[in-house]
Write a protein that holds these residues in place. Structure first.
Motif, short mmCIF file in Angstrom:
data_model
loop_
_atom_site.label_atom_id
_atom_site.label_comp_id
_atom_site.label_asym_id
_atom_site.label_seq_id
_atom_site.Cartn_x
_atom_site.Cartn_y
_atom_site.Cartn_z
N HIS A 158 -7.13 -0.51 7.35
CA HIS A 158 -7.29 0.93 7.15
C HIS A 158 -8.67 1.25 6.59
O HIS A 158 -9.23 0.50 5.78
CB HIS A 158 -6.22 1.48 6.21
N LYS A 163 -3.23 5.64 3.24
CA LYS A 163 -2.18 5.70 4.26
C LYS A 163 -0.96 4.94 3.76
O LYS A 163 -1.09 3.82 3.26
CB LYS A 163 -2.72 5.05 5.54
N MET A 228 4.00 5.50 9.79
CA MET A 228 2.72 5.67 9.10
C MET A 228 2.56 7.12 8.65
O MET A 228 2.76 8.04 9.44
CB MET A 228 1.56 5.29 10.02
N TYR A 230 -0.32 9.45 6.87
CA TYR A 230 -1.70 9.58 6.38
C TYR A 230 -1.69 10.48 5.15
O TYR A 230 -1.46 11.68 5.25
CB TYR A 230 -2.59 10.19 7.45
#
Length: 294
Positions: A158, A163, A228, A230
């Motif tokens: 990343h 995240k 995931m 963000y």
């Protein structure tokens, strides 16, 4: 084991560095996830890769974008919802909320100079050098729960911001409302704030969680589900290594050569009725397996 948004999840172990021997013996062979905090420290990307730099070197490229709309018969497997110049997209990421994401895009192939900014880690996995993919997302954007079509071992790096990664081993599939003939769970489940009255099987699932910061790497073993979130605008890169377990190789071959083509055919033939049927069966089969009412 702790609870994350009402779901059972264990914090993924972290190391700053790790030897090849320890990584293979303690994580790859037993198929356990790991965060390696300093795996990218000697890369040029560690100092260079941020949204401004990406805009500078890739701004004129047209990129495919995906949003959070549910699956429908209108789009084929992994077909983008929109396209935009990279410099316009990064301006959007930096200045306002957006659900548009870049997903599985070979920007490194489009802009070969980016490949000079990193090296393939000598950590015991044979990475597929033609398949480094980049992923971008805006603040608070989310990637639905899914697993990858090729069942690969994934090293996920990343950059720029934070995240959250919520992941589950394949053994937990029976609790995740897996959609038949697909690689996803029900897309109307918000794993950041799940309705456990509506989706009670999730209470039984045992997963892992990690919050990644700039330069950190997450190892996700073969066939792991991942969701995931963000926390800030940012982007990631994944390197892949083919599955080592024969049963996972077989599943990958089926997914690539049979499942996705069958699903696209049924979407073409039955349209939205096929999508609705699959969602219904995801709910029904999950509750049947777990002896829950439906």
């Amino acid at each position: 084991m702790m609870k994350v948004n009402g779901l059972y999840a264990e914090e993924i172990p972290r190391v700053k560095t790790i030897s090849k021997k320890d990584f293979i013996e303690n994580y790859v062979k037993p198929q356990k996830p790991l965060v390696i905090e300093e795996l990218t420290k000697d890369w040029d990307a560690y100092d260079k890769w941020n949204l401004d730099y990406i805009a500078e070197v890739t701004g004129d490229k047209t990129v495919p974008l995906f949003d959070d709309r549910p699956a429908s018969s209108e789009y084929k497997f992994n077909e983008p919802h929109a396209k935009m110049k990279m410099e316009e997209y990064i301006h959007l990421l930096k200045n306002e909320p957006t659900n548009y994401r870049i997903f599985l895009y070979s920007l490194l192939k489009e802009v070969p100079s980016l490949q000079n900014d990193f090296s393939y880690p000598d950590i015991g996995l044979k990475f597929l050098k033609q398949l480094p993919f980049l992923f971008f997302g805006g603040e608070d954007s989310k990637v639905f729960m899914h697993y990858d079509i090729d069942y690969a071992n994934i090293m996920h790096f990343h950059f720029h911001g934070k995240k959250r990664c919520l992941i589950y081993p394949p053994s937990e599939s029976k609790y995740l409302y897996k959609v038949p003939h697909a690689l996803i769970s029900r897309e109307d489940i918000d794993f950041s704030n799940p309705d456990l009255e509506k989706w009670p099987a999730l209470k039984k699932a045992k997963g892992f969680v990690a919050d990644l910061s700039h330069g950190e790497a997450l190892y996700m073993p073969e066939g792991y589900w991942h969701y995931m979130h963000y926390k800030t605008a940012g982007f990631s890169m994944s390197l892949r290594s083919i599955p080592k377990k024969p049963k996972h190789l077989a599943k990958a071959a089926y997914n690539v050569f049979v499942m996705r083509h069958y699903d696209n055919l049924m979407r073409k033939l039955k349209g939205q009725a096929w999508i609705d049927y699959k969602d219904e069966m995801a709910y029904k089969k999950t509750h049947q397996k777990n002896k829950l009412p439906f």
